[in-house]
Write a protein that holds these residues in place. Structure first.
Motif, short mmCIF file in Angstrom:
data_model
loop_
_atom_site.label_atom_id
_atom_site.label_comp_id
_atom_site.label_asym_id
_atom_site.label_seq_id
_atom_site.Cartn_x
_atom_site.Cartn_y
_atom_site.Cartn_z
N ARG A 173 0.82 -1.19 0.00
CA ARG A 173 0.00 0.00 0.00
C ARG A 173 0.87 1.26 0.00
NH1 ARG A 173 -2.21 3.75 3.41
NH2 ARG A 173 -4.37 4.40 2.94
N GLU A 174 1.93 1.23 0.78
CA GLU A 174 2.82 2.38 0.86
C GLU A 174 3.45 2.68 -0.50
OE1 GLU A 174 2.78 -0.13 2.90
OE2 GLU A 174 2.02 0.81 4.74
N ALA A 175 3.82 1.63 -1.22
CA ALA A 175 4.44 1.82 -2.53
C ALA A 175 3.44 2.40 -3.53
CB ALA A 175 4.98 0.49 -3.04
N VAL A 176 2.18 1.93 -3.46
CA VAL A 176 1.14 2.44 -4.36
C VAL A 176 0.88 3.92 -4.08
CG1 VAL A 176 -1.29 2.28 -5.00
CG2 VAL A 176 0.07 0.20 -4.70
N VAL A 177 0.78 4.26 -2.77
CA VAL A 177 0.53 5.66 -2.40
C VAL A 177 1.69 6.53 -2.86
CG1 VAL A 177 0.33 7.26 -0.45
CG2 VAL A 177 -0.98 5.12 -0.47
N ASP A 178 2.91 6.07 -2.64
CA ASP A 178 4.08 6.85 -3.04
C ASP A 178 4.10 7.05 -4.55
OD1 ASP A 178 6.81 8.01 -2.42
OD2 ASP A 178 7.34 6.45 -3.86
N ASP A 179 3.78 6.00 -5.28
CA ASP A 179 3.76 6.11 -6.75
C ASP A 179 2.69 7.10 -7.19
OD1 ASP A 179 4.59 5.00 -9.47
OD2 ASP A 179 2.43 4.64 -9.49
N ALA A 180 1.50 7.06 -6.55
CA ALA A 180 0.43 7.98 -6.92
C ALA A 180 0.81 9.42 -6.65
CB ALA A 180 -0.85 7.62 -6.15
N VAL A 181 1.50 9.64 -5.53
CA VAL A 181 1.93 11.00 -5.20
C VAL A 181 2.98 11.49 -6.20
CG1 VAL A 181 3.15 12.40 -3.50
CG2 VAL A 181 1.37 10.81 -2.76
N GLN A 182 3.90 10.62 -6.56
CA GLN A 182 4.97 11.04 -7.47
C GLN A 182 4.46 11.37 -8.87
OE1 GLN A 182 7.93 11.67 -6.28
NE2 GLN A 182 7.16 10.96 -4.28
N VAL A 183 3.43 10.69 -9.31
CA VAL A 183 2.91 10.96 -10.67
C VAL A 183 1.74 11.95 -10.65
CG1 VAL A 183 3.63 8.70 -11.52
CG2 VAL A 183 1.30 9.00 -10.64
N ALA A 184 1.38 12.44 -9.47
CA ALA A 184 0.24 13.37 -9.38
C ALA A 184 0.40 14.61 -10.25
CB ALA A 184 0.00 13.76 -7.92
N PRO A 185 1.57 15.24 -10.32
CA PRO A 185 1.69 16.43 -11.17
C PRO A 185 1.31 16.16 -12.63
CG PRO A 185 3.56 16.31 -9.70
CD PRO A 185 2.82 15.01 -9.55
N LEU A 186 1.57 14.93 -13.08
CA LEU A 186 1.20 14.57 -14.45
C LEU A 186 -0.26 14.15 -14.54
CD1 LEU A 186 2.22 14.08 -17.36
CD2 LEU A 186 2.71 11.72 -16.68
N THR A 187 -0.71 13.34 -13.59
CA THR A 187 -2.07 12.83 -13.63
C THR A 187 -3.11 13.94 -13.51
OG1 THR A 187 -1.30 10.78 -12.60
CG2 THR A 187 -3.67 11.19 -12.60
N LEU A 188 -2.83 14.93 -12.68
CA LEU A 188 -3.80 16.00 -12.44
C LEU A 188 -3.99 16.92 -13.64
CD1 LEU A 188 -2.94 16.91 -8.74
CD2 LEU A 188 -4.98 15.75 -9.59
N ILE A 189 -3.05 16.87 -14.58
CA ILE A 189 -3.21 17.67 -15.81
C ILE A 189 -3.32 16.76 -17.03
CG2 ILE A 189 -2.01 19.68 -14.84
CD1 ILE A 189 0.41 18.79 -16.68
N ASP A 190 -3.76 15.54 -16.81
CA ASP A 190 -3.82 14.55 -17.88
C ASP A 190 -4.53 15.11 -19.12
OD1 ASP A 190 -3.59 12.23 -19.26
OD2 ASP A 190 -5.17 11.16 -18.19
N GLY A 191 -3.85 15.12 -20.23
CA GLY A 191 -4.44 15.58 -21.49
C GLY A 191 -4.25 17.05 -21.77
#
Length: 557
Positions: free
Chosen positions: A515-533
């Motif tokens: 779970r910790e790895a998934v959360v960390d991965d989600a946080v690290q890619v958030a700058p990209l995911t939040l502006i997807d497209g």
């Protein structure tokens, strides 16, 4: 573009501005370019001031404003329609062409003022999504060549006057279109490049244009040109059975007034200025069309248009004891004296174009002026000759009436604000700081507007990143084929899908991360995911959104 802008004042315009009689034409050419950068500061204040000066009273209701615009459009359409009565076939065709060209700067940009009202920072806000839906209908909802502009382009093509209609910036070079015709479209396009500054004004302007509906000058053509897509040309008409654009825009305006009551004055200013400017533009075009009913007016305008090039090549040809080049040089300002002399010459048989050497022998295949004039030019010349009084004494051509001699009201206006706009666009923008790092760039790039410094920083960063990425890269490091087959991209893409499916099957038994790895991965890619497209936002630009390539990327966006 890094110095302080010092505009001329309204009382003392700069020498360059005073000499520039085509400020709106220049403005249109610049701001219809997808790569243009419109500076902030004084330019924004100047445009806001002009809009407020011509704006509507906020005490009026939106229903009242919509009714005023609708009533004006209906009355103006009747005035234009009356111009076409009792004209011969050639005269009516020339009148239709003038009318369609006279409205082309706005007709070919229908809806473009909404093009940047979405950004990475606001793209999922309900109001912005409504604006995007309204704009999407204007540009064909992701289908190629289905924008409202394409319907107007089709009209120009059917009238055979579309040679300068695409891209939009090229239209500014068409001298058949009066300078005043570029005002509304040019100013709206300028505001569209500064959406954070002019959102409320743009919604007000859009609501006004939806209420106007079909451009009044086109009432001349609608009844007899059934093949044209009038639903797309009419700003108020729903497309493909969709929602009414007026209702959509009205809902956006109402929500804007509720969420941000202080924007009411700006929204009303956008509506009021647009209606005032449309009235002026329509009146100027009506004046021009009415004047063109006199064949002498069309002939005079043709001479003005062609005089400069013609004066270069006719220094040895004499007319009434004077070199033709000198006559043509004078035509750039006042062609009537030349037309009088031409009508008395042996080249013209007044009242009988078929017997006039100017349009028979001289322009024949063996004549010295073969292909100098276009077929439309020859139609204008023939109509002028046929309208001359046929007398043995070769009477002088009658001077056009006062309507033909004078510029339309909008052309006579000496207000300096449009020239100041041109000055401020050309002036150096105030220097702004470039981002110091990627975090700073990420923040400022959430908005559509930027600065020359931001643009330079981005170009420098991207070029460096691409260079570093290409270091020691060879063909084996890139999955793309070295040579593309005639079948195109799809066979290769399907092969890649199959490879990914095999890789997925091969790793199906791999334990899931913690779970910790998934959360960390989600946080690290958030700058990209939040502006997807959002990297596709450039394809919301008006001329790209319905282009052969851009339409699909707009649909994805």
């Amino acid at each position: 573009m890094h110095g302080k802008a010092v505009p001329a004042t309204a009382n003392a315009p700069s020498r360059a501005a005073a000499a520039d009689g085509a400020a709106f034409r220049r403005l249109y050419a610049r701001v219809t370019d997808a790569e243009s950068v419109v500076p902030g500061g004084e330019l924004i204040d100047l445009v806001r001031s002009e809009l407020a000066r011509s704006g509507s009273d906020t005490g009026q209701t939106l229903d009242g404003l919509i009714g005023e615009a609708t009533d004006w459009s209906r009355a103006a359409a009747e005035r234009f329609q009356a111009l076409g009565a009792d004209l011969d076939r050639d005269g009516h065709r020339l009148l239709l062409r003038r009318a369609a060209l006279g409205w082309a700067p706005l007709g070919l940009a229908a809806g473009a003022w909404l093009q940047w009202l979405t950004s990475p920072g606001t793209g999922d806000a309900p109001a912005n999504l409504r604006m995007l839906a309204l704009y999407a209908a204007d540009v064909g909802v992701g289908f190629p060549g289905a924008a409202r502009r394409n319907a107007y382009l089709g009209l120009l093509r059917s009238l055979r006057v579309s040679e300068n209609a695409s891209p939009l910036a090229r239209l500014a070079g068409d001298r058949r279109i009066a300078d005043a015709a570029f005002e509304v479209a040019g100013v709206l396009a300028l505001m569209s490049r500064r959406p954070d500054d002019f959102c409320a004004e743009l919604i007000g302007a859009d609501l006004c244009l939806r209420a106007v509906g079909l451009p009044p000058p086109l009432a001349l053509a609608r009844s007899e040109r059934q093949a044209d897509d009038w639903t797309a040309i009419d700003y108020s008409a729903a497309r493909d059975g969709g929602l009414s654009p007026i209702e959509q825009c009205r809902a956006i305006a109402d929500a804007l007034l509720v969420d941000c009551p202080e924007s009411a004055s700006r929204l009303y200013a956008g509506f009021g200025w647009t209606l005032t400017a449309l009235r002026g533009q329509a009146e100027a075009l009506h004046h021009e069309l009415r004047a063109s009913l006199d064949p002498g007016y069309d002939m005079a305008e043709l001479m003005k248009l062609r005089a400069r090039e013609g004066s270069v090549y006719h220094r040895r040809v004499m007319l009434a004891g004077r070199p033709l080049a000198d006559w043509l040089a004078d035509c750039r300002d006042e062609p009537q004296a030349f037309l009088d002399a031409l009508a008395r010459s042996g080249l013209i048989a007044p009242g009988d174009s078929d017997s006039s050497a100017l349009v028979t022998n001289l322009v024949s295949e063996r004549g010295p002026m073969f292909r100098v004039f276009s077929p439309d030019d020859l139609t204008v010349i023939r109509r002028w000759i046929d309208a001359l009084p046929g007398a043995a004494g070769r009477a002088a051509a009658p001077a056009p009436d006062s309507a033909a001699r004078t510029r339309a009201p909008a052309e006579q206006a000496t207000g300096c604000w449009q020239r100041l706009v041109s000055d401020l666009l050309d002036a150096r923008s105030p220097v702004s700081e470039a981002p110091s790092n990627l975090r700073g760039a990420y923040h400022v790039l959430m908005a559509r507007t930027g600065s020359p410094e931001l643009r330079d920083w981005c170009l420098q960063y991207i070029r460096g990143w691409l260079w570093r990425s290409s270091y020691r890269m060879d063909a084996r490091a890139v999955p793309l084929p070295l040579e593309w087959k005639a079948e195109g991209l799809r066979p290769w893409l399907l092969t890649q899908h199959e490879k990914h499916a095999e890789e997925f099957d091969d790793t199906a038994d791999t334990p899931l991360p913690s779970r910790e790895a998934v959360v960390d991965d989600a946080v690290q890619v958030a700058p990209l995911t939040l502006i997807d497209g959002s990297w596709l936002q450039g394809f919301t630009d008006y001329e790209l959104a319905s282009s052969d390539i851009g339409h699909s990327l707009f649909a994805i966006y």
